[in-house]
Structures are given as C-alpha cells and as structure tokens.
Design a protein around this motif. Structure first.
Motif, PDB file in Angstrom:
ATOM      1  N   ASP A 149       0.357  -1.566   0.109  1.00  0.00           N
ATOM      2  CA  ASP A 149      -0.101   0.025  -0.267  1.00  0.00           C
ATOM      3  C   ASP A 149       1.134   1.049  -0.055  1.00  0.00           C
ATOM      4  N   LEU A 150       1.178   1.219  -1.207  1.00  0.00           N
ATOM      5  CA  LEU A 150       2.903   2.197  -0.627  1.00  0.00           C
ATOM      6  C   LEU A 150       2.184   3.650  -1.185  1.00  0.00           C
ATOM      7  N   ARG A 151       2.171   4.376  -0.890  1.00  0.00           N
ATOM      8  CA  ARG A 151       1.136   5.803  -2.184  1.00  0.00           C
ATOM      9  C   ARG A 151       2.802   6.785  -1.463  1.00  0.00           C
ATOM     10  N   GLY A 152       3.006   7.658  -2.979  1.00  0.00           N
ATOM     11  CA  GLY A 152       4.151   8.639  -2.382  1.00  0.00           C
ATOM     12  C   GLY A 152       3.464  10.184  -3.430  1.00  0.00           C
ATOM     13  N   TRP A 153       4.389  11.043  -2.779  1.00  0.00           N
ATOM     14  CA  TRP A 153       3.619  12.396  -3.549  1.00  0.00           C
ATOM     15  C   TRP A 153       4.942  13.269  -3.902  1.00  0.00           C
ATOM     16  N   TYR A 154       4.757  14.303  -5.534  1.00  0.00           N
ATOM     17  CA  TYR A 154       6.025  14.791  -5.022  1.00  0.00           C
ATOM     18  C   TYR A 154       5.271  16.365  -4.790  1.00  0.00           C
ATOM     19  N   GLY A 155       5.152  17.367  -3.689  1.00  0.00           N
ATOM     20  CA  GLY A 155       4.506  18.229  -3.974  1.00  0.00           C
ATOM     21  C   GLY A 155       2.587  17.543  -3.661  1.00  0.00           C
ATOM     22  N   GLU A 156       2.114  17.970  -4.395  1.00  0.00           N
ATOM     23  CA  GLU A 156       0.197  18.145  -4.212  1.00  0.00           C
ATOM     24  C   GLU A 156       0.172  16.767  -5.632  1.00  0.00           C
ATOM     25  N   SER A 157       1.404  16.384  -6.321  1.00  0.00           N
ATOM     26  CA  SER A 157       1.081  15.233  -7.463  1.00  0.00           C
ATOM     27  C   SER A 157       1.802  13.714  -6.683  1.00  0.00           C
ATOM     28  N   GLN A 158       0.786  12.730  -6.791  1.00  0.00           N
ATOM     29  CA  GLN A 158       0.375  11.461  -6.240  1.00  0.00           C
ATOM     30  C   GLN A 158       1.354  10.988  -7.529  1.00  0.00           C
ATOM     31  N   ALA A 159       2.634  10.356  -6.976  1.00  0.00           N
ATOM     32  CA  ALA A 159       3.531   9.543  -7.990  1.00  0.00           C
ATOM     33  C   ALA A 159       3.128   7.896  -8.388  1.00  0.00           C
ATOM     34  N   LEU A 160       3.471   7.657  -6.571  1.00  0.00           N
ATOM     35  CA  LEU A 160       2.773   6.189  -6.585  1.00  0.00           C
ATOM     36  C   LEU A 160       1.201   5.422  -5.527  1.00  0.00           C
ATOM     37  N   HIS A 161       0.997   4.785  -6.370  1.00  0.00           N
ATOM     38  CA  HIS A 161      -0.579   4.613  -6.180  1.00  0.00           C
ATOM     39  C   HIS A 161      -0.762   2.518  -5.615  1.00  0.00           C
ATOM     40  N   ARG A 217      13.341   5.399  -4.309  1.00  0.00           N
ATOM     41  CA  ARG A 217      13.741   6.807  -3.545  1.00  0.00           C
ATOM     42  C   ARG A 217      12.815   6.952  -1.831  1.00  0.00           C
ATOM     43  N   ALA A 218      11.441   6.289  -1.966  1.00  0.00           N
ATOM     44  CA  ALA A 218      10.397   6.349  -1.049  1.00  0.00           C
ATOM     45  C   ALA A 218      10.990   4.991  -0.143  1.00  0.00           C
ATOM     46  N   ILE A 219      11.538   3.783  -0.639  1.00  0.00           N
ATOM     47  CA  ILE A 219      12.108   3.099   0.130  1.00  0.00           C
ATOM     48  C   ILE A 219      13.685   3.414   1.029  1.00  0.00           C
ATOM     49  N   MET A 220      14.453   4.683   0.376  1.00  0.00           N
ATOM     50  CA  MET A 220      15.057   5.044   1.441  1.00  0.00           C
ATOM     51  C   MET A 220      14.869   6.190   1.833  1.00  0.00           C
ATOM     52  N   GLY A 221      13.706   6.507   1.921  1.00  0.00           N
ATOM     53  CA  GLY A 221      13.471   7.805   2.297  1.00  0.00           C
ATOM     54  C   GLY A 221      13.804   9.000   2.090  1.00  0.00           C
ATOM     55  N   LEU A 222      13.904   8.937   0.607  1.00  0.00           N
ATOM     56  CA  LEU A 222      14.496  10.535  -0.050  1.00  0.00           C
ATOM     57  C   LEU A 222      13.153  11.425  -0.316  1.00  0.00           C
ATOM     58  N   LEU A 223      12.314  10.180  -0.751  1.00  0.00           N
ATOM     59  CA  LEU A 223      10.044  10.948  -0.960  1.00  0.00           C
ATOM     60  C   LEU A 223      10.481  11.348   0.570  1.00  0.00           C
ATOM     61  N   ARG A 224      10.147  12.371   0.725  1.00  0.00           N
ATOM     62  CA  ARG A 224       9.249  12.583   1.892  1.00  0.00           C
ATOM     63  C   ARG A 224       7.858  12.295   2.570  1.00  0.00           C
ATOM     64  N   LYS A 225       7.632  12.521   1.225  1.00  0.00           N
ATOM     65  CA  LYS A 225       6.001  12.324   1.615  1.00  0.00           C
ATOM     66  C   LYS A 225       5.624  10.909   0.852  1.00  0.00           C
ATOM     67  N   ARG A 226       5.290   9.941   1.822  1.00  0.00           N
ATOM     68  CA  ARG A 226       4.966   8.817   1.707  1.00  0.00           C
ATOM     69  C   ARG A 226       4.543   7.911   2.560  1.00  0.00           C
ATOM     70  N   SER A 227       3.531   7.056   2.340  1.00  0.00           N
ATOM     71  CA  SER A 227       2.299   6.627   3.219  1.00  0.00           C
ATOM     72  C   SER A 227       2.519   4.327   3.129  1.00  0.00           C
ATOM     73  N   GLY A 228       2.241   3.826   4.033  1.00  0.00           N
ATOM     74  CA  GLY A 228       1.829   2.146   3.732  1.00  0.00           C
ATOM     75  C   GLY A 228       3.249   1.838   4.303  1.00  0.00           C
TER      76      GLY A 228
END
Length: 235
Positions: A11-23, A50-61
């Motif tokens: 259930d990994l979701r990620g955003w660049y600003g307001e744009s959701q990149a991972l669903h 980047r999400a796994i590494m913590g470099l994508l700061r806005k993420r959930s799951g």
C-alpha cells in the motif's frame, strides 16, 4: 512477512508536492534474491527506490525491512539498517580519485567488502584507482558507483538503471558483477528497462505502470512472456 522475506512493500503511496506518483505499490524481495522493477520511463520505478530510501519525504503505507516498518524513518536511519542506494545519475565526485570516492561513504554495519575485494570485483577501476572521477568512462563510473556502496555493510542494494547508456560489453560485465553479489549473499532490487539483461539475473519481475504493480512474473515465466513484457514497455 513470510519466512525469508527481507523487504515487503504494501500500500505504498508517494507524492511530489501535491502530485501523487505512487499508488498502492506492493511487492516483496526475499533474502538473497535479485528482483526487478520493469516499466516505462515515468512509471514510478525510481520513485519507489527513493521512497524505500526515505528520499521521498511524503509517503504512506508499509516499507518493512527485516521486520521493521521504515515508512516514518529518515534516510540516515534507513542506511544504518543496511539499505544502500545507487542512483541512475551515479553521483561520482569529479574532484576525487576513484579510491577517494570508494572511501567516502561511512561503514554502517559489519560485513562490508574490503577495498581489495572491490577492486577484484571491478578490475577496470582497480587500474584507475588514482584517476579523478572526471577521467572515467560511463561504464567505469557505474562500476565505481556500485563499488562505493559495497563497503558500507548494506545487505540490500537498490540499483537504479545500472546499464543505462552503456556499451554491450560493459552491460555484460555489470551482469557478471550482480551475479557475484548474489552469490555473496547480497539482496538486490533492480530498476531496469533492459528486459533481456534483467531476465538473466532476476528471480522475479514486477511490471510497474502509473505508480503501481500491474503484473508479476517469476524467472521461469519470462521466456514465454517476452512479447507481453515488451508491450508493457512500449512508448
């Protein structure tokens, strides 16, 4: 998490600003496996690393590594847990020599490869150990970028497009290195577009499109599914 699973993404979701990149990205990587994320440019493969590494700061799951959910952890904690990231742009410091680049990252855990072992794995850069980063070919830079993270003691390697733009002979060498790393017990999550390269290495493939996994293939299924995979990768 099943026995032997080192990395579990759910259930990994990620955003660049307001744009959701991972669903709702979801996949697993077993200890000692090579697993590939396949997909077109912009599909979300690099964003996943980047999400796994913590470099994508806005993420959930859930990003569970060795039983610990890293979703709220900072990159420095994630690195100390034993995950290393080799980005597509390689990040070689031009003003430093090969050896200085290799010695730059800190050792975060026991089990990292010694400098001599890295040079044995990459004889091309052993010959260039006193050369500055500006003097290296693209293939040598890629070897240096991979070699640099092997000192750290990381057990999970995130490799982003390691064959991009490289000559076929260098691509073949990179493949040999990844096989040797697997034999040494490393676990590799590989982002690739070169299906034939990935097919010779990986235990399993996940096809990514629009920030989510749309297909999964075991290694034994790839030979009979190349047309299907190539269709996914068409621009």
């Amino acid at each position: 998490m099943s026995a032997g699973t080192l990395l579990k993404v759910r259930d990994l979701r990620g955003w660049y600003g307001e744009s959701q990149a991972l669903h709702d990205m979801a996949f697993e990587v077993g200890k000692g496996e090579v697993v590939t994320l396949l997909g077109r440019n912009g599909a979300g493969k690099t964003t996943t690393l980047r999400a796994i590494m913590g470099l994508l700061r806005k993420r959930s799951g859930e990003i569970s590594f060795a039983g610990e959910n890293l979703i709220d952890r900072m990159p420095e904690h994630i690195a100390r847990r034993g995950i290393a990231y080799c980005p597509e742009e390689r990040g070689i410091f031009a003003s430093l020599t090969v050896e200085e680049n290799l010695m730059l990252p800190p050792v975060v855990a026991e089990g990292g490869m010694a400098l001599d072992d890295i040079y044995e794995l990459f004889p091309n850069i052993a010959e260039r150990r006193r050369s500055p980063g500006t003097k290296l070919s693209g293939g040598e830079q890629q070897m240096l970028a991979i070699g640099r993270i092997l000192r750290t003691g990381a057990t999970l390697l995130l490799l982003d497009e390691p064959t991009e733009g490289l000559a076929p002979v260098i691509v073949q060498q990179i493949g040999v290195v990844i096989r040797k790393l697997k034999e040494r017990g490393f676990t590799v999550l590989l982002v690739e577009q070169n299906v034939r390269f990935a097919a010779r290495l990986a235990n399993r493939h996940y096809v990514v499109e629009h920030g989510q996994v749309i297909d999964r293939l075991e290694a034994a299924d790839v030979a009979g599914s190349l047309d299907r995979i190539q269709n996914y990768l068409k621009v």
